[in-house]
Scaffold this motif. Structure first.
Motif, mmCIF file in Angstrom:
data_model
loop_
_atom_site.group_PDB
_atom_site.id
_atom_site.type_symbol
_atom_site.label_atom_id
_atom_site.label_comp_id
_atom_site.label_asym_id
_atom_site.label_seq_id
_atom_site.Cartn_x
_atom_site.Cartn_y
_atom_site.Cartn_z
ATOM 1 N N GLY B 177 -11.876 1.032 -60.462
ATOM 2 C CA GLY B 177 -10.876 0.606 -61.424
ATOM 3 C C GLY B 177 -10.265 1.787 -62.158
ATOM 4 N N VAL B 178 -9.689 1.506 -63.295
ATOM 5 C CA VAL B 178 -9.007 2.536 -64.074
ATOM 6 C C VAL B 178 -10.007 3.617 -64.490
ATOM 7 C CG1 VAL B 178 -7.671 2.961 -66.143
ATOM 8 C CG2 VAL B 178 -7.407 0.808 -64.916
ATOM 9 N N GLY B 179 -9.667 4.850 -64.224
ATOM 10 C CA GLY B 179 -10.545 5.955 -64.585
ATOM 11 C C GLY B 179 -11.789 6.027 -63.722
ATOM 12 N N GLY B 180 -11.768 5.382 -62.560
ATOM 13 C CA GLY B 180 -12.919 5.434 -61.672
ATOM 14 C C GLY B 180 -14.081 4.578 -62.125
ATOM 15 N N LYS B 181 -13.825 3.721 -63.108
ATOM 16 C CA LYS B 181 -14.912 2.905 -63.650
ATOM 17 C C LYS B 181 -14.708 1.453 -63.272
ATOM 18 C CE LYS B 181 -14.790 4.563 -67.960
ATOM 19 N NZ LYS B 181 -15.077 4.639 -69.390
ATOM 20 N N GLY B 182 -15.781 0.813 -62.914
ATOM 21 C CA GLY B 182 -15.742 -0.630 -62.763
ATOM 22 C C GLY B 182 -14.964 -1.105 -61.560
ATOM 23 N N GLY B 183 -15.257 -2.329 -61.127
ATOM 24 C CA GLY B 183 -14.549 -2.856 -59.970
ATOM 25 C C GLY B 183 -14.413 -4.349 -60.072
ATOM 26 N N GLY B 184 -15.453 -5.038 -59.803
ATOM 27 C CA GLY B 184 -15.392 -6.495 -59.838
ATOM 28 C C GLY B 184 -15.648 -7.126 -58.494
ATOM 29 N N GLY B 185 -16.201 -6.359 -57.568
ATOM 30 C CA GLY B 185 -16.494 -6.900 -56.245
ATOM 31 C C GLY B 185 -17.779 -7.711 -56.241
ATOM 32 N N VAL B 186 -18.012 -8.367 -55.140
ATOM 33 C CA VAL B 186 -19.258 -9.102 -54.945
ATOM 34 C C VAL B 186 -19.783 -8.765 -53.547
ATOM 35 C CG1 VAL B 186 -20.381 -11.338 -54.875
ATOM 36 C CG2 VAL B 186 -18.446 -10.987 -56.387
ATOM 37 N N VAL B 187 -21.016 -8.278 -53.491
ATOM 38 C CA VAL B 187 -21.613 -7.883 -52.217
ATOM 39 C C VAL B 187 -23.009 -8.465 -52.147
ATOM 40 C CG1 VAL B 187 -22.392 -5.963 -50.827
ATOM 41 C CG2 VAL B 187 -20.322 -5.739 -52.131
ATOM 42 N N GLU B 188 -23.347 -8.984 -50.986
ATOM 43 C CA GLU B 188 -24.681 -9.560 -50.845
ATOM 44 C C GLU B 188 -25.391 -8.903 -49.673
ATOM 45 O OE1 GLU B 188 -24.702 -13.804 -51.283
ATOM 46 O OE2 GLU B 188 -26.416 -13.944 -49.952
ATOM 47 N N LEU B 189 -26.555 -8.362 -49.951
ATOM 48 C CA LEU B 189 -27.363 -7.758 -48.887
ATOM 49 C C LEU B 189 -28.488 -8.719 -48.528
ATOM 50 C CD1 LEU B 189 -28.213 -5.160 -47.219
ATOM 51 C CD2 LEU B 189 -29.832 -4.782 -49.042
#
Lengths: 285, 347
Positions: B177-189
């Protein structure tokens, strides 16, 4: 500033352009000579040609164009050292065409297997090599040709000129019919009565409209298909009454049924027709 | 533990913290790490993503003890048993929520987690979510989840772990995200294959030649034509060398983060694009990978990203060996956890 600049440039350009223009004039002359020779030859054989005035204006226009071009040249020679690089990349280029199966296999949540080539890509049965002289290949090609001939009219539809989707279903239907199927796979078997009625009504309405319009325009259409009269014997099942209509626990007999049971009534019976007949027969004896 | 006072292995600084913690958990040795960013005047101590990793370790192990000093510059870790994700109630998935301040890609969590997973008691299923999940590669040096899935997870197969039982579901993509911080994705292993003793690996042969190149071009919240442009540029570099190149293009909407109640309302974040390429070699199990994201502040054309990624891949190939730098910790750890046979590996 601009006009003076332009003027200077034009002069320069004219100077620079002088030599090529001369050469072009010379070429024109030689071409003219050739035409002249041809003309003379032609006139010697046939009658003299009418003389067409030479289109002078075209040449002048050409000159003007050249002047304009020279204008452009003048502007660009101001900064010769800067080379403008225009990179044009075509994004419409065919990008990596992963086959659907491959894409599916690659983009699953599982790690892609190291050798996907064996299991995932099925060998296509339709692919026959062109130069395969064997009998089986010939048969296959023959079948393909037959099918193409039988189904090519489906490909003519402007909506969907491929053998996909609806057309594929239609082709399957054709093949099934050729094999002797009675039921159409395209016809929906079960649907609400109101839907069915609506569909049939719409069909008849369409057909009627088509016929009416054709009649109004004086176009002769094919003969209307006669509706098959389903007046034949109704299948009444086993064990039910063979006549009449059974409803509400009562067997209702219509007049027609009664007539059928009684058989044809003879007006002569009131007058003793049978006896009369017999008598007649006796008389005949 | 009623055993005598444990002998701590002592380390300093936050360098390769995750790997230290993983090895400590696998071997059962307690560790004591000090001077974690102690010289930093503004952010001393453990960073948010490191805390998140400790939480994750806590949720998949039983009986582990962590002590963090008041300033966060010292960490003591006594490992427990790796139980997997059975202990939690409500489904078989452990949720790991990453905070918005997280600067590392989710692969920073995934790689150590995958190292622990084969030795767990039960399957390990972890879902990463929250406002800090960055699925793309990041400028902090993490690879994208696509690379993890296509280049790292296949390495486990050589150790007798069944590849079909591993899954990495990308439910929502996100770039930094902005400034390389944060995203909001969802990943399941989902790591459903456990082994007591990994097979001995012998990969000291020559890596062979590059057979094919695959990849994923992802664009999240930006035009999908960016993917096509990246792919084109990368192919322009690689096509003369290998004919068999297929790159899938993946377009997703940017994730929505934030609450309706908050001042700014919901907003989209994690917009960006990037390219992940892998090169498979003719020798079994040798995979080179490259990963280039667009920087979060933007200003780079997709063509540049594609070219850089292609060059990075070529550089990886030129370095040679059977394992790249990205996969080396995983492979070496699993080799160390194997039986007494000598495994061989060319790096």
């Amino acid at each position: 500033m601009a006009p003076t600049l332009g003027k200077r440039k034009r002069e320069v350009a004219n100077l620079s352009n002088k030599s090529p223009r001369i050469s072009s004039d010379e070429r024109e002359e030689t071409e003219l000579d050739a035409q002249e020779i041809f003309r003379r030859h032609f006139e010697a054989q046939f009658q003299p040609l009418p003389i067409i005035p030479k289109p002078k204006t075209v040449v002048e226009e050409l000159d003007d164009e050249q002047d304009e071009q020279s204008d452009w040249d003048g502007i660009s020679d101001g900064d010769e050292n800067v080379v403008q690089v225009v990179e044009h990349t075509d994004t419409q280029l065919r990008i990596s065409a992963m086959s659907k199966e491959e894409l599916k296999a690659f983009m699953t949540s599982k790690p892609p297997s190291s050798n996907p080539g064996q299991s995932l890509i099925r060998d296509k049965p339709g692919l026959v090599e062109d130069d395969d002289p064997s009998e089986a290949a010939n048969l296959k090609k023959d079948l393909a040709l037959q099918r193409l001939l039988a189904e090519s009219h489906l490909l003519e539809s402007s909506k969907n000129p491929t053998l996909n989707g609806t057309n594929r279903h239609k082709a399957t239907e054709l093949r099934l019919q050729a094999l002797g199927s009675k039921m159409s796979i395209l016809k929906q078997e079960k649907m609400p009565m109101s839907h069915r009625r609506g569909i049939i009504a719409k069909q008849t309405e369409k057909e009627e409209k088509r016929r009416r319009e054709a009649r109004e325009n004086g176009i002769i259409l094919e003969k209307a298909k006669m509706k098959k009269n389903t007046d034949g014997k109704r299948d009444r099942g086993v064990g039910g009454p063979g006549i009449g209509k059974f409803s509400g626990g009562t067997l209702n007999l219509s007049k027609k049924d009664i007539f059928n049971i009684e058989g044809p009534r003879r007006s002569s019976s009131t007058r003793g027709g049978r006896g009369g007949g017999r008598g007649r027969g006796k008389r005949g004896r | 533990m009623a055993a005598p006072a444990p002998e701590y292995l002592r380390f300093t600084t936050h360098k390769s913290l995750t790997h230290r913690l993983v090895l400590s958990t696998l071997t059962g040795r307690p560790v004591h790490i000090s001077q974690i960013r102690s010289s930093s005047p503004t952010n001393p101590g453990l960073a948010p993503h490191e805390i998140s990793f400790l939480r994750l370790l806590d949720s998949i192990t039983n009986g582990s003890v962590m002590q963090i000093s008041y300033t966060g510059t010292t960490l003591t870790y006594i490992p427990g048993l790796i139980t997997g994700s059975v202990s939690t109630g409500g489904g078989d998935v452990v949720r790991c929520v990453l905070p918005e301040t997280c600067r590392r890609g989710v692969s920073w969590f995934l790689l150590p987690l995958c190292m622990l997973a084969p030795f767990s008691k039960a399957p390990i299923n972890v879902r990463f979510e929250g406002d800090g999940v960055i699925t793309s590669a990041t400028e902090t040096g993490d690879v994208s989840v696509d690379t993890v899935r296509t280049a790292i997870l296949p390495l486990y197969e050589a150790f007798g772990i069944i590849g079909s039982k591993l899954e990495l579901r990308i439910l929502q993509r996100s770039c930094a995200g902005v400034g390389g911080k944060g995203g909001g994705g969802v990943v399941e292993l989902r790591f459903g294959s456990q082994v007591r003793l990994p097979k001995t690996l012998h990969m000291n042969r020559s890596p062979g030649r590059v057979k094919r190149i695959r990849g994923v071009a992802y664009s999240t919240g930006v035009s999908a034509s960016n993917s096509a442009r990246m792919i084109n540029a990368a192919r322009g570099v690689l096509n003369p060398l290998v004919p068999d190149i297929h790159v899938a293009s993946q377009y997703d909407q940017a994730p929505l983060v934030g609450d309706k109640g908050s001042a700014g309302g919901k907003k989209r974040t994690g917009v960006g694009f990037g390219l992940s390429l892998i090169a498979e070699c003719s020798s079994e199990g040798v995979i080179y990978s490259a990963d280039v994201p667009a920087p979060s502040q933007g200003g780079v054309t997709p063509e540049d990203i594609g070219k850089r990624c292609a060059y990075q891949l070529l550089e990886m190939v030129s370095q040679g060996g059977c394992i790249t730098r990205v996969g080396a910790p995983t492979v070496l750890t699993l080799m160390a956890m194997g039986s007494e046979d000598v495994g061989r590996e060319e790096i």
